[in-house]
Write a protein that holds these residues in place. Sequence first.
Motif, short mmCIF file in Angstrom:
data_model
loop_
_atom_site.label_atom_id
_atom_site.label_comp_id
_atom_site.label_asym_id
_atom_site.label_seq_id
_atom_site.Cartn_x
_atom_site.Cartn_y
_atom_site.Cartn_z
N ILE A 125 9.20 -10.30 5.29
CA ILE A 125 8.43 -9.75 4.11
C ILE A 125 7.58 -8.37 5.34
O ILE A 125 8.07 -7.54 3.99
CB ILE A 125 6.41 -10.04 4.37
N GLU A 126 7.83 -8.57 6.34
CA GLU A 126 7.47 -7.30 7.35
C GLU A 126 8.84 -5.67 6.69
O GLU A 126 9.28 -5.09 6.60
CB GLU A 126 7.61 -7.58 8.10
N ILE A 127 9.99 -7.01 6.98
CA ILE A 127 11.90 -6.88 6.88
C ILE A 127 12.28 -6.05 5.77
O ILE A 127 12.15 -4.76 5.53
CB ILE A 127 13.04 -7.81 7.92
N ASP A 128 11.72 -6.40 4.88
CA ASP A 128 12.52 -5.81 3.50
C ASP A 128 10.80 -4.60 3.54
O ASP A 128 10.96 -3.73 2.91
CB ASP A 128 10.93 -6.45 2.53
N GLU A 129 9.90 -4.86 3.79
CA GLU A 129 8.70 -3.52 4.06
C GLU A 129 9.55 -2.47 4.37
O GLU A 129 9.47 -1.34 4.00
CB GLU A 129 7.28 -3.65 3.99
N THR A 130 9.97 -2.53 5.64
CA THR A 130 10.76 -1.47 6.13
C THR A 130 11.57 -1.40 5.73
O THR A 130 11.51 0.46 5.66
CB THR A 130 10.92 -2.59 7.97
N ARG A 131 12.23 -2.06 5.51
CA ARG A 131 13.62 -1.86 4.50
C ARG A 131 13.29 -0.84 3.21
O ARG A 131 13.70 0.62 2.88
CB ARG A 131 14.62 -3.03 4.60
N THR A 132 11.91 -1.42 2.62
CA THR A 132 11.72 -0.15 1.32
C THR A 132 11.00 1.01 2.08
O THR A 132 11.34 2.29 1.19
CB THR A 132 11.01 -0.88 0.95
N ASN A 133 10.44 0.99 2.84
CA ASN A 133 10.71 2.63 3.76
C ASN A 133 11.09 3.01 3.85
O ASN A 133 11.25 4.70 3.88
CB ASN A 133 9.64 2.65 4.68
N ARG A 134 12.13 2.98 4.84
CA ARG A 134 13.07 3.40 4.83
C ARG A 134 14.08 3.91 3.51
O ARG A 134 14.61 5.04 3.97
CB ARG A 134 14.24 2.34 5.50
N GLN A 135 14.18 2.81 2.98
CA GLN A 135 15.07 3.77 1.62
C GLN A 135 14.23 4.46 0.59
O GLN A 135 14.96 6.00 0.58
CB GLN A 135 15.23 2.65 0.72
N VAL A 136 12.52 4.77 0.63
CA VAL A 136 12.03 6.20 0.69
C VAL A 136 12.46 7.29 1.17
O VAL A 136 12.31 8.07 0.30
CB VAL A 136 10.43 5.27 0.29
N ALA A 137 12.21 6.37 2.54
CA ALA A 137 12.22 7.92 2.66
C ALA A 137 13.45 8.80 3.38
O ALA A 137 13.94 9.52 3.11
CB ALA A 137 11.71 7.16 4.55
N GLU A 138 14.48 7.67 3.17
CA GLU A 138 15.73 8.60 2.67
C GLU A 138 16.03 9.55 1.11
O GLU A 138 16.42 10.67 1.55
CB GLU A 138 17.06 7.43 2.71
N ILE A 139 15.94 9.04 0.02
CA ILE A 139 15.15 9.90 -0.50
C ILE A 139 14.68 10.81 -0.57
O ILE A 139 15.08 11.96 -0.85
CB ILE A 139 14.88 9.02 -1.83
N THR A 140 13.71 10.74 0.06
CA THR A 140 12.51 12.10 0.37
C THR A 140 13.28 13.40 1.31
O THR A 140 12.60 14.49 1.50
CB THR A 140 11.17 11.58 1.15
N GLU A 141 14.08 12.97 2.22
CA GLU A 141 14.30 13.80 3.00
C GLU A 141 15.38 14.47 2.93
O GLU A 141 15.81 14.73 3.30
CB GLU A 141 14.23 12.97 4.31
N THR A 142 15.84 14.02 1.22
CA THR A 142 17.66 15.06 0.65
C THR A 142 16.54 15.66 0.19
O THR A 142 15.96 16.75 -0.13
CB THR A 142 18.00 13.83 -0.25
N ASP A 143 17.77 17.17 0.68
CA ASP A 143 17.54 18.52 -0.41
C ASP A 143 17.39 18.51 -1.60
O ASP A 143 16.65 19.40 -2.39
CB ASP A 143 18.98 19.28 0.31
N TYR A 144 17.57 17.94 -2.55
CA TYR A 144 17.71 17.39 -3.67
C TYR A 144 16.27 17.50 -4.09
O TYR A 144 15.75 18.08 -4.86
CB TYR A 144 18.51 16.21 -4.80
N PHE A 145 15.41 15.94 -3.64
CA PHE A 145 14.38 15.70 -3.24
C PHE A 145 13.10 17.06 -2.98
O PHE A 145 12.49 16.93 -3.78
CB PHE A 145 14.30 14.68 -2.81
N ARG A 146 13.95 17.95 -2.04
CA ARG A 146 12.72 18.90 -2.26
C ARG A 146 12.62 19.82 -2.82
O ARG A 146 11.50 20.48 -3.32
CB ARG A 146 13.38 19.60 -0.32
N ASP A 147 14.05 20.25 -3.34
CA ASP A 147 13.80 20.74 -4.34
C ASP A 147 12.96 20.51 -5.67
O ASP A 147 12.42 21.53 -5.90
CB ASP A 147 15.48 21.56 -5.07
N LEU A 148 13.22 19.38 -5.63
CA LEU A 148 12.28 18.94 -6.59
C LEU A 148 11.51 19.08 -7.17
O LEU A 148 10.41 19.32 -7.69
CB LEU A 148 12.93 17.20 -7.50
N GLN A 149 10.49 18.60 -5.26
CA GLN A 149 8.95 19.16 -5.08
C GLN A 149 8.51 20.16 -5.04
O GLN A 149 7.96 20.44 -5.59
CB GLN A 149 8.79 18.27 -3.84
#
Length: 416
Positions: A379-403
Amino acid sequence: MSHSPADDRTHRAFLANLRHELRTPLNAVIGYSEMLLEDVAEEGPEELSPDLEKINAAGVELLSLVNDALDPARVAAVQTEADLESLGVGLRHELRTPITAVVGYSEMLLEEADELDAGEAVPDLQKIHSSAERFLSLIDDVADFSKIEAGEAASHLDVTETSQLIVDAVGTEEPVHRETVTAGGNPLLIVDDNEVNRDVLARQLGRQGHATAVAENGREALEMVGEREFDLMLLDIMMPEMNGYEVLRRLKADARLRDIPVIMISALDEIETVVRCIELGAEDYLPKPFDPVLLRARIGACLEKKRLRDAEVEYLRNVDRVTAAAAAVETGAFDPGTIEQVAQRQDELGQLARVFRRMAREVRAREQRLKQEVRQLRIEIDETRTNRQVAEITETDYFRDLQKKVDHLRLRPDET
């Protein structure tokens, strides 16, 4: 007097027949008088004791006379027919006095039974009296050795049936090929075609605290042991349809029945008979009439041996249960209930089973904890993996422009 081997076998069979015919009524006289003496000693009336003691003593004396006079070696040592006739006449004279005493004393006791308030003793006294009369009727015929030597039938002996049974039992001396045999609460089985013998033996055993069942012949005995369990079989040799040898042979050939201990009880006392029974697998051999003290000792020894054998078999079965449990632990299929019975033992095997059960439970509990930890870790591994995936998305230039666009829209005034 010389005989051919075939004649000698027949001669021995006839002598065995004589001993058997004479011992059968003596078995009743001695057995019933012993039980009556025990009853009188415990419950009275004491007035019966003197005559009962005389009856018992006469029965023992008769048995000794029969054994001595009809000893094969003694008869074989006779040189002439005249000497043989003399031996027969002497035997007839020696037997008549004590058997007449048995008849006389039993008649007097029967007459006095009502007066002495000893009605319960009447049935056994009648059996003693009838057995003594039977013995008395045999004396003239069995003492005529010359007729026996000639193979002539005696009027009171059923030579065509009884003697043939003994010829089959005594005269059959082929070698026995015995295979190696591997290997309370249940009754003892008495197998005898004579009702008096069954009754005397059953009552003697009952007085010793044993439950009994009876079979009238060998076939019935085999049917009974196939239907229920018995701790011991007391087996007569000379029976119609199927003699004791054949019953014993079939028992030992059946894997389900071969461990039933068998004591042979027979009026046949030749050493060849005893040896043959032991070779066929009998635990012991007792001649009739039997001694109650010796009977108790032999039965006790056989039952103790069976108890030890049963305990050994149960021990090995429990070892197999523990071994199977160990294999089940390795496959993850262990059930503590499979060795619960073993764990109740108060010996080293029971202690081993209890330790094994505790260790198996600890291993199982540890395994469960590890599985739970693994699940939590996943469960902890899955949560870490999910957080990492979210971080990877939110840190992109495209996401920043949308924000930024979203923020800009939020700051604009509402347009009507």
